[in-house]
Scaffold this motif. Structure first.
Motif, PDB file in Angstrom:
ATOM      1  N   VAL A 105       0.870  -1.176   0.000  1.00 40.85           N
ATOM      2  CA  VAL A 105       0.000   0.000   0.000  1.00 40.85           C
ATOM      3  C   VAL A 105       0.904   1.222   0.000  1.00 40.85           C
ATOM      4  N   ASP A 106       0.952   1.913  -1.125  1.00 40.72           N
ATOM      5  CA  ASP A 106       1.825   3.089  -1.179  1.00 40.72           C
ATOM      6  C   ASP A 106       1.044   4.348  -1.543  1.00 40.72           C
ATOM      7  N   ARG A 107      -0.248   4.325  -1.193  1.00 41.03           N
ATOM      8  CA  ARG A 107      -1.127   5.475  -1.436  1.00 41.03           C
ATOM      9  C   ARG A 107      -1.815   5.859  -0.139  1.00 41.03           C
ATOM     10  N   PRO A 108      -2.240   7.090  -0.017  1.00 36.82           N
ATOM     11  CA  PRO A 108      -2.926   7.467   1.224  1.00 36.82           C
ATOM     12  C   PRO A 108      -4.382   6.998   1.286  1.00 36.82           C
ATOM     13  N   ALA A 109      -4.904   6.446   0.198  1.00 37.50           N
ATOM     14  CA  ALA A 109      -6.327   6.092   0.147  1.00 37.50           C
ATOM     15  C   ALA A 109      -6.745   5.208   1.317  1.00 37.50           C
ATOM     16  N   THR A 110      -7.926   5.459   1.844  1.00 45.80           N
ATOM     17  CA  THR A 110      -8.455   4.615   2.923  1.00 45.80           C
ATOM     18  C   THR A 110      -9.782   4.043   2.468  1.00 45.80           C
ATOM     19  N   LEU A 111      -9.691   3.143   1.504  1.00 47.23           N
ATOM     20  CA  LEU A 111     -10.888   2.513   0.950  1.00 47.23           C
ATOM     21  C   LEU A 111     -11.503   1.594   1.979  1.00 47.23           C
ATOM     22  N   SER A 112     -12.821   1.569   2.020  1.00 45.22           N
ATOM     23  CA  SER A 112     -13.481   0.620   2.912  1.00 45.22           C
ATOM     24  C   SER A 112     -14.919   0.414   2.478  1.00 45.22           C
ATOM     25  N   ILE A 113     -15.390  -0.799   2.723  1.00 45.89           N
ATOM     26  CA  ILE A 113     -16.773  -1.147   2.436  1.00 45.89           C
ATOM     27  C   ILE A 113     -17.731  -0.313   3.304  1.00 45.89           C
ATOM     28  N   SER A 114     -17.210   0.241   4.395  1.00 42.82           N
ATOM     29  CA  SER A 114     -18.082   1.006   5.298  1.00 42.82           C
ATOM     30  C   SER A 114     -17.902   2.513   5.132  1.00 42.82           C
ATOM     31  N   ALA A 115     -17.301   2.934   3.998  1.00 42.28           N
ATOM     32  CA  ALA A 115     -16.999   4.356   3.820  1.00 42.28           C
ATOM     33  C   ALA A 115     -17.998   5.103   2.938  1.00 42.28           C
ATOM     34  N   ALA A 116     -19.004   4.389   2.410  1.00 37.98           N
ATOM     35  CA  ALA A 116     -19.961   5.056   1.508  1.00 37.98           C
ATOM     36  C   ALA A 116     -20.775   6.104   2.272  1.00 37.98           C
ATOM     37  N   GLY A 161     -22.111 -13.753  -6.349  1.00 34.48           N
ATOM     38  CA  GLY A 161     -23.189 -12.934  -5.783  1.00 34.48           C
ATOM     39  C   GLY A 161     -23.459 -11.681  -6.591  1.00 34.48           C
ATOM     40  N   GLY A 162     -22.520 -11.329  -7.482  1.00 36.22           N
ATOM     41  CA  GLY A 162     -22.747 -10.237  -8.418  1.00 36.22           C
ATOM     42  C   GLY A 162     -22.791  -8.853  -7.790  1.00 36.22           C
ATOM     43  N   VAL A 163     -23.185  -7.876  -8.607  1.00 36.28           N
ATOM     44  CA  VAL A 163     -23.252  -6.471  -8.191  1.00 36.28           C
ATOM     45  C   VAL A 163     -24.245  -6.302  -7.034  1.00 36.28           C
ATOM     46  N   ALA A 164     -25.340  -7.065  -7.062  1.00 38.27           N
ATOM     47  CA  ALA A 164     -26.356  -6.941  -6.010  1.00 38.27           C
ATOM     48  C   ALA A 164     -25.763  -7.252  -4.642  1.00 38.27           C
ATOM     49  N   THR A 165     -24.922  -8.273  -4.576  1.00 34.84           N
ATOM     50  CA  THR A 165     -24.339  -8.674  -3.294  1.00 34.84           C
ATOM     51  C   THR A 165     -23.346  -7.625  -2.805  1.00 34.84           C
ATOM     52  N   VAL A 166     -22.494  -7.140  -3.713  1.00 34.09           N
ATOM     53  CA  VAL A 166     -21.542  -6.085  -3.342  1.00 34.09           C
ATOM     54  C   VAL A 166     -22.288  -4.886  -2.770  1.00 34.09           C
ATOM     55  N   LEU A 167     -23.343  -4.473  -3.445  1.00 32.58           N
ATOM     56  CA  LEU A 167     -24.044  -3.257  -2.998  1.00 32.58           C
ATOM     57  C   LEU A 167     -24.780  -3.496  -1.684  1.00 32.58           C
ATOM     58  N   ASN A 168     -25.264  -4.715  -1.460  1.00 33.52           N
ATOM     59  CA  ASN A 168     -25.844  -5.027  -0.157  1.00 33.52           C
ATOM     60  C   ASN A 168     -24.794  -4.936   0.941  1.00 33.52           C
ATOM     61  N   GLU A 169     -23.571  -5.398   0.628  1.00 32.87           N
ATOM     62  CA  GLU A 169     -22.504  -5.318   1.630  1.00 32.87           C
ATOM     63  C   GLU A 169     -22.154  -3.854   1.919  1.00 32.87           C
ATOM     64  N   VAL A 170     -22.118  -3.038   0.868  1.00 30.50           N
ATOM     65  CA  VAL A 170     -21.861  -1.602   1.047  1.00 30.50           C
ATOM     66  C   VAL A 170     -22.960  -0.979   1.913  1.00 30.50           C
ATOM     67  N   ALA A 171     -24.220  -1.269   1.559  1.00 25.14           N
ATOM     68  CA  ALA A 171     -25.353  -0.652   2.265  1.00 25.14           C
ATOM     69  C   ALA A 171     -25.340  -1.038   3.747  1.00 25.14           C
ATOM     70  N   THR A 172     -25.091  -2.323   4.023  1.00 27.22           N
ATOM     71  CA  THR A 172     -25.081  -2.786   5.413  1.00 27.22           C
ATOM     72  C   THR A 172     -23.907  -2.192   6.183  1.00 27.22           C
ATOM     73  N   ALA A 173     -22.698  -2.313   5.597  1.00 33.14           N
ATOM     74  CA  ALA A 173     -21.502  -1.897   6.328  1.00 33.14           C
ATOM     75  C   ALA A 173     -21.458  -0.383   6.518  1.00 33.14           C
ATOM     76  N   SER A 174     -21.953   0.364   5.533  1.00 28.67           N
ATOM     77  CA  SER A 174     -21.891   1.823   5.629  1.00 28.67           C
ATOM     78  C   SER A 174     -23.140   2.421   6.280  1.00 28.67           C
ATOM     79  N   GLY A 175     -24.159   1.595   6.492  1.00 25.88           N
ATOM     80  CA  GLY A 175     -25.403   2.102   7.075  1.00 25.88           C
ATOM     81  C   GLY A 175     -26.097   3.121   6.175  1.00 25.88           C
ATOM     82  N   VAL A 176     -26.142   2.811   4.883  1.00 24.98           N
ATOM     83  CA  VAL A 176     -26.758   3.721   3.907  1.00 24.98           C
ATOM     84  C   VAL A 176     -27.732   2.939   3.023  1.00 24.98           C
ATOM     85  N   THR A 177     -28.495   3.661   2.239  1.00 27.25           N
ATOM     86  CA  THR A 177     -29.303   3.041   1.185  1.00 27.25           C
ATOM     87  C   THR A 177     -28.552   3.184  -0.126  1.00 27.25           C
TER      88      THR A 177
END
Lengths: 357, 357
Positions: B170-181, B244-260
Motif C-alpha cells: 500500500v503506497d497510497r494514502p487512500a483509505t478505501l473501505s466497504i463502510s466508507a460510503a 453474488g454479483g453487483v447486487a451482493t456487493v451493494l448489499n454489503e456496502v449498504a449494510t456496512a456503511s449504514g446507507v441506502t
C-alpha cells in the motif's frame, strides 16, 4: 559387474538431465513430495513461472515489501482422515505454514486460509477444524487474517481441504538456504522422526495394527528463534521434514549444496513403535513425514551448542546430531547402517503414503 | 396487508440477529457468496479467528510488515468447467487475487499458488492452466513466487482446484473501505455485468442455449491505479463483483456503511445476450458473477470525472453510473425499475450457479 563408481556416474548423469514429465496423467506419486513431485515442479511450474524469487527448493519466497523483507509461502492440505491422534487438518494447516516461514528465517505473523468444502460436510466437523486452527494460531503467535470458502458438489472433494498461505517478516541477518551446507557441517534433527506419517497410517484403520503413536504436528518458530538468536550465521539450512521425510530433505540439501550427507543410522531418533510399524509395512522411517521436526545443518564447530539450545526448548527435547556433511561425491546421501555397511539414501520414488498432509 | 414500513422493520430485525448456522451440513449455498456464505463466515470463522485484522467484509487484510503497509488476501478456485470461453481456472485464479488486492488499495506484487490435483488429471491440461496463470501474472505485473501441489485419489476432486494468495504493498494514502460510503456518493460499474457467470453456464452445455458470451476475467489493478492516482480520497469503496454479483456487493456496502443504495435499472450496463440468457433461465443479471468488473462508490461531485478516468482505460471502456447512495432506510439496496417502480434487491439466497469461480 558394475563398480560403485559406475553406479554413481549413472546417478549423476540422470541428475543432470533437463527435467521432463513423461507421464500423460497425474499420479499419486506427483503429490508425494519425492522425485515425481520435484520433476513436476521443475518441468511444469518453474518452466512457466520462471522468476528470480521463485526459489524452487526453498520452503518460501523472500520478498522486498517497501523497505521490509518478508517471506511468503503456501501449502495445500488434503490429509485423510481429517482427524487423527495428535491433531487434525486444522492445526496441521496452521503449523505447516508457520514452519515453512520459520525455516526460511522469518518471524511468522499472518496466515490466510482457503477452504474447499464438500456438499454435505458436517458443520460440526468444520467447527472443530476451525477451533483447532484458532488454537494452533494462538500457540504459534500468528493471526489468521483473511480467508475464502468454496463448496463443491458431493463426490467432488473429500470433506474438507484447507490451503493456508503465510507471511512473515525477516528481522534477522541470517541467510539460510538449502544450498548453504558446507563440508564439516553437522546435520541435526529436533526429535524422533516419522510419527506424523505413522499416526495417519494407523488412523486409517486399514492395517490392523494398533499403536499409541501421536502426530508430532507442532509449531517450530519458537525453536527456530532460539537457534537463530544464538547462532545467526552458524546455522546454514533449516527445513521441516514433511512429505518425503528426512531422507528427502537431506537429498535436497546434498543436491542444492553440491555436498555429500553421511547419516549414521544409529543416531537417528525413532521411537520403537514407529520402527515397529515401519518394519511391518516394509517402509523406511527416513521417508515418513514429520510435521513438527526440524532438520538443521549447522557449522560443525557449533553443533553441540545447537543441540543444547534445541534441547532447552520443549519442541526439541530429543534433538540429536544424525550426520555430517562431506565433500564427495556431491549430491548424494549415504547411510552408515547399524551393521557397519553404507547405502545410498535416494529421493522418495512413488508414494507409499498418499495424502499424509 | 403489510405496509412497506412493516416489511422493512422485519428485515431490520432479521439483520440485527447474532449470526447462527442452523444447517447441520454444508450446502452449495454456503459457497454462493450470498447470505448463507455470510452466515457461515460470521458464525464459524469470525467467531473462532476473531482478531482486529480480520475485517470480515473487506476483500483482504491490511497489515503492518516492518515499516511497510501491505494487503494480504486469498481465494480458492473450483470453477467448472476448467476451460471456458474467455478464460480458464488459471487466469481466473490470478486475476481474482490481483483484483482483491487492487480493490483494497494495494499494488499487487506477489502471488502464491496451491494446487489440488485429482489422480488421472491430464498433464497437458495442467500445462495449459499453468501457462494461462503465467500469462495473466505477466499482464497484471505480478510474480508467482511460491506454490504447493497435492494429489488426491480419483473421485476426491474434480480435476484441478487452485488456491491463490496474494501480497501487495500500500503506497497510497487512500483509505478505501466497504463502510466508507456516504449519502450523495455515486455508484459506478466499470462495464457490462454478468458475463463471466453466463459464459460458465453456457460452457456447461446443459442448457441447450448458444450465445457468444466470453468471460470478462481481467486484472483491474491498472484501472484502480488510474482512479486512485487522480481521486485518492474521493473514491470511498472499491469491489470486484464476483460471486453474488453487483447486487451482493451493494448489499454489503449498504449494510456496512449504514446507507441506502438506489440503483437505476436502465443505467446498469448488460449486454443483450446476457439479458437474454438470464431471462430464459429466470435469473437476475444483478446476481451473476463478473470477474473483471469494478464497483466503485465515489464522492458524487467527482462521479463524472471517475467515469471519464475509467473510460480512458481499456478495462473500463463501458463504465457507467448505475446508482446513488442515500441516507434512509439504512442497509437496503433499492432498484428503480424500467417501469418506474421500486423493488428491494436483497442478498443472494441459495446458489443458482454453483462453482462459478
Amino acid at each position: 559387474m558394475t563398480t560403485e563408481k559406475q553406479v554413481l556416474d549413472r546417478i549423476e548423469r540422470i541428475r543432470r538431465r533437463r527435467p521432463v514429465v513423461r507421464e500423460e496423467r497425474i499420479t499419486l506419486a506427483h503429490g508425494s513430495g519425492g522425485k515425481a513431485t520435484r520433476n513436476l515442479i521443475d518441468a511444469i511450474f518453474l518452466e512457466a513461472f520462471r522468476n528470480p524469487l521463485l526459489a524452487p527448493l526453498e520452503d518460501g519466497a523472500t520478498l522486498a515489501l517497501g523497505s521490509s523483507r518478508a517471506v511468503f509461502t503456501t501449502d495445500a492440505f488434503v490429509v485423510s482422515p481429517l482427524f487423527f491422534p495428535g491433531g487434525d487438518i486444522g492445526d496441521l494447516a496452521v503449523n505447516g505454514t508457520v514452519n515453512d516461514l520459520a525455516v526460511c528465517g522469518a518471524r511468522p505473523l499472518y496466515l490466510s486460509a482457503g477452504f474447499i468444502l464438500e456438499e454435505g460436510f458436517p458443520i460440526g466437523d468444520l467447527r472443530r477444524i476451525v477451533a483447532s486452527m484458532a488454537a494452533a494460531a494462538e500457540m504459534a503467535g500468528v493471526s489468521i487474517v483473511t480467508g475464502d470458502t468454496k463448496v463443491v458438489q458431493r463426490g467432488k472433494a473429500d470433506g474438507c481441504y484447507v490451503t493456508t498461505a503465510g507471511v512473515g517478516v525477516v528481522d534477522r541477518p541470517a541467510t539460510l538456504s538449502i544450498s548453504a551446507a558446507q563440508p564439516g557441517d553437522a546435520v541435526i534433527v529436533s526429535g524422533p522422526i516419522g510419527e506424523h506419517g505413522v499416526a495417519i497410517m494407523l488412523a486409517r484403520g486399514e492395517l490392523g495394527i494398533e499403536a499409541d503413536t501421536l502426530s508430532d504436528t507442532a509449531p517450530l518458530n519458537g525453536l527456530v528463534a532460539d537457534l537463530l538468536d544464538t547462532l545467526p550465521t552458524q546455522v546454514r539450512t533449516l527445513r521441516d521434514a514433511t512429505r518425503g521425510g528426512v531422507a528427502t530433505v537431506l537429498n535436497e540439501v546434498a543436491t542444492a549444496s553440491g555436498v555429500t550427507v553421511v547419516m549414521d543410522e544409529e543416531s537417528v531418533p525413532v521411537r520403537p513403535e514407529v520402527t515397529g510399524v515401519c518394519e511391518l509395512l516394509g517402509i523406511d522411517p527416513l521417508y515418513v513425514a514429520c510435521e513438527g521436526r526440524l532438520v538443521a545443518v549447522v557449522d560443525g564447530e557449533h553443533a553441540e551448542r545447537a543441540v543444547d539450545i534445541m534441547r532447552s526448548h520443549p519442541a526439541g527435547a530429543e534433538a540429536a546430531i544424525i550426520g555430517w556433511v562431506g565433500e564427495d561425491p556431491p549430491g548424494l546421501v549415504l547411510l552408515r547402517t547399524a551393521f557397519g555397511g553404507t547405502r545410498i539414501v535416494d529421493m522418495l520414488v512413488g508414494d507409499p503414503l498418499p495424502r499424509i498432509c
